[in-house]
Design a protein around this motif. Sequence first.
Motif, PDB file in Angstrom:
ATOM      1  N   SER C   3      56.310 -60.556 -62.096  1.00 18.31           N
ATOM      2  CA  SER C   3      55.529 -60.591 -60.870  1.00 18.31           C
ATOM      3  C   SER C   3      54.053 -60.715 -61.210  1.00 18.31           C
ATOM      4  N   GLU C   5      51.620 -60.004 -59.331  1.00 17.95           N
ATOM      5  CA  GLU C   5      50.945 -58.792 -58.891  1.00 17.95           C
ATOM      6  C   GLU C   5      50.977 -57.742 -59.989  1.00 17.95           C
ATOM      7  N   ILE C  57      54.172 -59.865 -53.096  1.00 18.71           N
ATOM      8  CA  ILE C  57      53.168 -58.805 -53.151  1.00 18.71           C
ATOM      9  C   ILE C  57      53.735 -57.544 -52.513  1.00 18.71           C
ATOM     10  N   LEU C  60      49.297 -54.629 -53.718  1.00 20.91           N
ATOM     11  CA  LEU C  60      47.901 -55.012 -53.539  1.00 20.91           C
ATOM     12  C   LEU C  60      47.643 -55.404 -52.086  1.00 20.91           C
ATOM     13  N   SER C  64      47.315 -62.574 -51.913  1.00 20.79           N
ATOM     14  CA  SER C  64      48.576 -63.317 -51.829  1.00 20.79           C
ATOM     15  C   SER C  64      48.577 -64.361 -52.926  1.00 20.79           C
ATOM     16  N   THR C 121      46.366 -67.871 -56.760  1.00 19.35           N
ATOM     17  CA  THR C 121      46.408 -67.562 -55.352  1.00 19.35           C
ATOM     18  C   THR C 121      46.510 -68.832 -54.518  1.00 19.35           C
TER      19      THR C 121
END
Lengths: 458, 307, 611
Positions: C3, C5, C57, C60, C64, C121
């Motif tokens: 991931s 994130e 996500i 956070l 995105s 992003t």
Amino acid sequence: MSAVLLIAIPILAAFISIIVKKWSPYMLLFVSFGLVILLGYLPFEIITIGGFSAPYGISLVVDNYSYTALYVVNVLFFLVAIINVCNYKKLGTILLVSLAGLNGLMLTGDLFNLFVFLEISGISAYIITTTNKKPLATFNYLVAGTVGSILYLLGLIILYNMFGTLNMQDMAVRIAASGATDIEVALPFLLMFIGIGVEAKLLPFNSWVKGILGHSNKLTGPMIAGVYAAASLFVFGRLLTEVFVISDTFMLIISVILAFSILAGEAMAYSSTKVREILLFSSIAQAGIAVLIFVSGFTGYAVLFISLNGFSKVVLFLIINHATEVVGSDEVIDLKGLFVNNKLVGASFTATVLSLLGLPLFAGFFVKMGILSQLFSSGDYVFPAIILLSSVVEGVYFVKLLTKLWYKEDNLPQVKFELPLVYLVVVISLLLVVFGLYFEPLHEQALVLVNHVKGVIL
Amino acid sequence: MIISILMGISVAFFGFVLQTSIAGVNRKIIGRVQKRYGPKWYQEFLDIFKLLSKRSVTHGWIFDFGVIMALGGIIATAMFMPITNDLMAFPGFDNFFIFVYLIAVGMLGMAMSASGSGNPLASIGVMRALTTMLAYEIPFMIIVLTIIKLTGHSSLSEIAMFQQTAVAGLEFSGTWFMIALPVGFAVAFLSLMGMLGKKPFETYIAPAEIASGPMVEYGGKQLGMLFIMHEITVFIEVSLFVHLFLGGAENIWIFLIKYFLVYTSVNLISNVNGRFKIDQVVVFFYKWPLLFAVMQAFVAIYLGWVI
Amino acid sequence: MASLEFLVIIALLGGVLAYLVGKLSKVVGASLTVLVSGFIFVSVAYFGLNGSLDASITYLPFVSFEATDLYLGTSFGILVTFIFFMVSFFNPYFVDKFKYPSLYSMFYLFSLAGVLGVFFTDDFLVLFFFFELVVWTSLFLIPLGKSKKAASWYYGFSAFGSFSLLFAIFVMRNTAGSFNINDGLSMVGGSDQILVFILLMVAAFAKLGAFPLHIWLPKVLGNSPDPVTSVFSGGLEKLGAFVAVMGLVKLAPVGPVIEAIDMALGQYLIAILGALTIVFGTLMAIRQDDAKKLIAYSSMSNGGYILVALTLLNDTSVSGALYHVLIHALASTAAFLAIGAVNRQTGTTKMSELGGMIHKMPVTYIVYLIAIISMAGIPPMGGFVSKWLIFQSVINEGMILIAIATFFGSIGSFLYVFRPLAALFLGQELPEFRKVIKEAPFFMLLPMIILSGLNIFTGVHPSVILQYINNVLAELGVTELGITTWTLSGNNGDLYPALIAVVFGVGVVIAFIIFIVLKKSRKVDLMDTYTAGNFVYTEELLHYSVDFYAPIERLYEKHINIMKDFYKGIAKKVQEFGSFVKYFFFTNKPEITVLWVVIVLGILLLWGDLL
């Protein structure tokens, strides 16, 4: 609990403190702490004083806006007081009076009453600034402040003559009902704008700032640049959003003044070599931005902006003024290397500056984005450009300042910070970081305040 | 693959033999121009073999390594060179840029080795060589750009073919670029003189001034290898010119003639010249040649005015 | 699945951890950066190439990540995290020289987190968030080096760039209605599009250090600590290239089309500026004495190549630009690391103070040699391939003026890259370094060797990487480059990089055989040289390193400060304006204030009356 207490308690305490002088600092602390606590129990209402209903009696308004403003001002006031109470014991009474005045400013819903509180807080500010030991500067402040309040009064008289009311909401209603053209009401509003503008540090009515903040100490710096600045901007916001009808000409005039204020403020800060001057000129620019956001109608973000700015300025002025007192000079060169041995304070200072610059991971980023987003949504490209351009200049001089304060090899300035001050700045800067990461509450608050403008009061 | 590589090696060897003999012949010709007999035509071979057989000194590993890299790079470059339309080691990959850039490996090796000798005169020579290169390459590259743009090929043999036969529907084809782009040809000729380090652009060797520049510290086999490298370099540059401007060669005899003519005329012209100072070289090339090159390119590419 | 994130959080937490550990032991804290950046690189590279990076996500806020169309971001992400990883090996060796070592480790990883965010992003506001995060975290890495002023120059230009980006973002938001990157770039049109184009270009130029926003680059790269310099040059500058791709390729071309070269005016102007960047960077690089500044200017001129190539918008040019991003990152990082290694051993990067390093630091020398061969675009290194692709497109478009600049930069790069080679590594071995200097420690050599290997690999077998870049091209809507396993086809010819390498190898073998069969040479001292009859006993006198290119420098040295003076002039004007306002409005006399109030009131009232 009634909002009246917010004014009455400090006044009463002030009277008592005259009788028992020794208690005055403790009373100050107790009262201002008490008020912060009491604020939690404040209901949203409109209180009329003297038994007459709204347009005739004096009313105190507690709504989202004034509630936030009260919180910010009182908390800031308490923080400044707690740091300084031991050093300025004689000022206990005056500070209590000024607290009453400031609370009044935040609360009142009556234009004339506003003038009264303006005078009360103003006079106490003059007295507070005497601790700078620069009588001439204080005198300048007094003259400028008085001229400002007279102009305000003048505008108010004209308005009263035209519409026969002093109550803010009533005034707004009557202006709308009377069908008066924008041009007709422009003059009184302009007078009032300049009047408050003096206190809110808008260029070119703010020459007092340099004398006062340029020689400020640990009390006056945070008090004037933090608490008073926030309070006067909140008042500005109240008038701009609720009373003033902004015509195109008026808007143009204000825009020019504000743009000039912002750009010149940053340029002046850039050209300064004294730390306190850098901070004060930068706060002029910030004040310009705050008013600009009010004028554009984005109350929510303006309030957040003012609050953050207030807290930030308290931190910055506290640190710098303390160092200045010890070192005996506020030239950047003399303070070079200040943070080498005071890393924690330095970190707080840095975090605060970064938040002020609107960099990510700090609360300032969110607020700045919000403001710009709102401005762009309204289709305005000029003001965002001005704000962004000024931020570049601001960034450059702050970065210069930071590198100088952090780096020096030997002959470091010997400055020790006391624990309360350190705690205070660390906590505030930590909060800036926390809200920078977790900005949902700020966002909600902004939304609440946006809704407020849509006329919750009447 | 092996065949191609062997072929390439023989091209490089051919280049060496060719250029060394023609250089010898040229010494004779120049001698006659200067009213003396001049050495024998194979004098250059004698010099090189004598050097290779001598025991010499070395200034450390980079001094030797640089020489190897120089000769290796140049041999590698020569291996890509087409001689006639069919006679080449790697058809389709004789890209112009390979010659310009791969030759630089050799140059770099030599420069490195020279600097590694620790003699300041060598470093000065390298500095001058690089500066000269900066001067003559730009006008030359602009002209080559024009040629590539007009032909649509960057392969040398394709460019040569383009000049040899007029193909219907193919604009500008069938004329040598020497004639089609006369101004460009003049500019490129000047650049070629710079490339070959002929007077007035021989500032980086300047024997009387900086004691042969980069070569100052060499003797024995290192010098011999650098001589070989130099001969092959000249072979590469002159053949490049032949292919770009003189329409290449259908067979090897035509190639020899064209090659001989180009090299001899460069030599003859250079022998009536003095020597520029190094900054004069730069100013010279960036004044008229560059201007004319751009003009030629502009006229040819945008206006289509090609003879 | 990894991931994104999670990786960002790892970088941030790793930063905090490195700070805390760094408080206990500097070196351990710095070593932590190796671990964390290594972990992030491996995850990004492995999962990114498999296409299995997880964009979801959970923790956070407001962030995105992009779920599809990942090639562009992934390629940049892999590259930059790789550079961070490679450079991080240097951190433990340099950290004890810094004033705030644990802070260094923290900000190093924070910048890494920012970089990840920028590339992955799909939301402009998030992009800006991370963009600014990179700016301020890297800002604090700069003054740990030699100059404190460099930081404010950097911030000034960066802020100008990122605020332009922000402005563009909001303009696009107003059209597209959301902050989505692809929507914004594709939907904006009309005069707004021109505005967005200009603003994005300002942002790209500022970040890439392209003319005329280049002043900060040599200052920052020349004065930062060595690892930071490498990261800037190899990693953070590439943010500019990323933005440039957005503005030049993803955004539709701006302005009327110029018929002769079949190109939009907007693109052409950028190409001209890119060309100026090349020329300017080359000229400045030639005259530097500080090796780091020299490579810094070369970074600038390479940025120019990237810009020129991106404006041309065809298969060879865009793939050339993207490949050049990679090549330049690898080469300049290797070069900076090599010079950093020298700096660590000797304490200086000034070429006039160094000499003969090759005898004690041969590996570093070889690394530097390979890096500059690539940087100068000489085969068989990667730089040749990317420059070849770029030349192909420039020639194909027939852009004469641009071509002059690209050729000039290319030949000029021979000049400047040779300078450190000759002055710093070769030449006389100066006596003050003869005894004390050793080769750099193994863990410093390791990343340099890896980078050198890649420099060669990219030159010998570029198809693997260009194949991936073709995916990016497809994503960007550009025609894909023709590639077979071994050859590349350009507009006017094919290239067989491996063949060149093989032939070069054959050449070297032949030369080596000639060398080895002949009589062995006698080794002599470096001082034992031809001096035209003079007796010279000091090494310095035989080391030609000061004002190396003096003759050519003389031709332009009067004009080198034009842009710098221009910006200093702006700063001075701001200062004067400030002093002016101060003088007029901030007097000690209250009557003056009152006068101003009256004057303002009077003017405004009269004005109001007239209206």
